[in-house]
Design an enzyme around this catalytic site. Structure first.
Site, PDB file in Angstrom:
ATOM      1  N   ASP A  63       7.755  -3.244   1.839  1.00 40.48           N
ATOM      2  CA  ASP A  63       7.873  -2.065   2.688  1.00 40.48           C
ATOM      3  C   ASP A  63       7.213  -0.888   1.988  1.00 40.48           C
ATOM      4  OD1 ASP A  63      11.354  -1.026   2.154  1.00 40.48           O
ATOM      5  OD2 ASP A  63       9.851  -1.716   0.757  1.00 40.48           O
ATOM      6  N   TYR A  65       6.287   2.610   0.067  1.00 39.66           N
ATOM      7  CA  TYR A  65       6.946   3.337  -1.015  1.00 39.66           C
ATOM      8  C   TYR A  65       7.874   4.399  -0.424  1.00 39.66           C
ATOM      9  CZ  TYR A  65       3.318   1.320  -4.089  1.00 39.66           C
ATOM     10  OH  TYR A  65       2.501   0.461  -4.776  1.00 39.66           O
ATOM     11  N   PHE A  76       0.971  -1.492  -1.265  1.00 39.15           N
ATOM     12  CA  PHE A  76       0.707  -1.306  -2.697  1.00 39.15           C
ATOM     13  C   PHE A  76      -0.150  -0.079  -2.997  1.00 39.15           C
ATOM     14  CE2 PHE A  76       1.537  -5.917  -2.364  1.00 39.15           C
ATOM     15  CZ  PHE A  76       2.635  -5.992  -3.201  1.00 39.15           C
ATOM     16  N   HIS A 183       6.246 -11.701  -8.016  1.00 39.31           N
ATOM     17  CA  HIS A 183       5.884 -10.366  -7.553  1.00 39.31           C
ATOM     18  C   HIS A 183       5.480  -9.500  -8.752  1.00 39.31           C
ATOM     19  CE1 HIS A 183       6.377  -6.384  -5.671  1.00 39.31           C
ATOM     20  NE2 HIS A 183       6.231  -7.008  -4.525  1.00 39.31           N
TER      21      HIS A 183
END
Length: 222
Positions: A63, A65, A76, A183
């Protein structure tokens, strides 16, 4: 706090989500008192930048930031003036530097999108300061349909972490490159993200298909 109008991106408006799910999500966002990120005009930025025919690589995030001023609609990626970088992005650049010898000068990854890299979060909005607040709002249906639509010809899919890997079943058909690893977040990067060499592996695959590799490191000048 009114969040503004959410306009379906042209190349994707045929997906059932925009008729069946978006009106309900938009109504919820219009009624909330919380600050919603990113701003409405950036919610579909990733899909607007990469219509289906231009998408060559998909990187799936979770989701946006939750820090105001960071998210701008690409997973990202952050606005170019953000310092310090979010920790997951710091680790992405650390792996890239190890792998390719350098990394971008800031956290704005629009130049990836310009080359056909779809930076898609599985939730496209979040409440300021509350990571994951909109994870169950219904955005996942859009991710499922996007992956289904992009299964029509071979593409590269980068699925970091269990959340993204949970969407792998929506990628159908043959000859895709599907890369999975831990991740890049600080909690898990040392459990298989570092050393996974995703950027050169994608470029090797693209070159084998006769395609131009992605320039991951160096934004073009104006």
């Amino acid at each position: 706090m009114t969040h503004g109008v959410l306009t379906p991106p042209d190349g994707w408006r045929h997906l059932p989500f925009f008729v069946q799910d978006l009106p309900r999500i938009a109504a919820h966002l219009a009624q909330t008192d919380a600050q919603v990120l990113p701003p409405a005009h950036q919610v579909f930025a990733a899909l607007t930048a990469c219509p289906p025919e231009r998408t060559r690589v998909v990187i799936l995030g979770q989701d946006p930031y939750p820090t105001p001023g960071h998210a701008h609609g690409l997973a990202f990626s952050v606005e170019p003036d953000v310092r310090p970088l979010p920790r997951s992005l710091t680790n992405i650049f650390k792996e890239m530097t190890e792998e390719l010898g350098t990394c971008p000068p800031n956290g704005d990854l629009h130049f990836w999108a310009d080359q056909g890299v779809l930076l898609l979060n599985t939730a496209l909005t979040v409440e300021a300061g509350k990571a994951g607040a909109h994870a169950r709002l219904g955005w996942a249906r859009l991710t499922e349909q996007v992956l289904g639509a992009l299964s029509d010809r071979p593409r590269a899919f980068l699925l970091w972490g269990g959340h993204a890997q949970g969407f792998a079943k929506h990628i159908t058909g043959a000859d895709h490159l599907i890369l999975t690893s831990a991740h890049p977040s600080p909690l898990s990067a040392r459990r298989g993200f570092f050393g996974s060499r995703p950027f050169s592996r994608i470029n090797d695959w693209l070159k084998d298909k006769g395609q131009t590799p992605i320039n991951w490191t160096t934004p073009k000048g104006p």
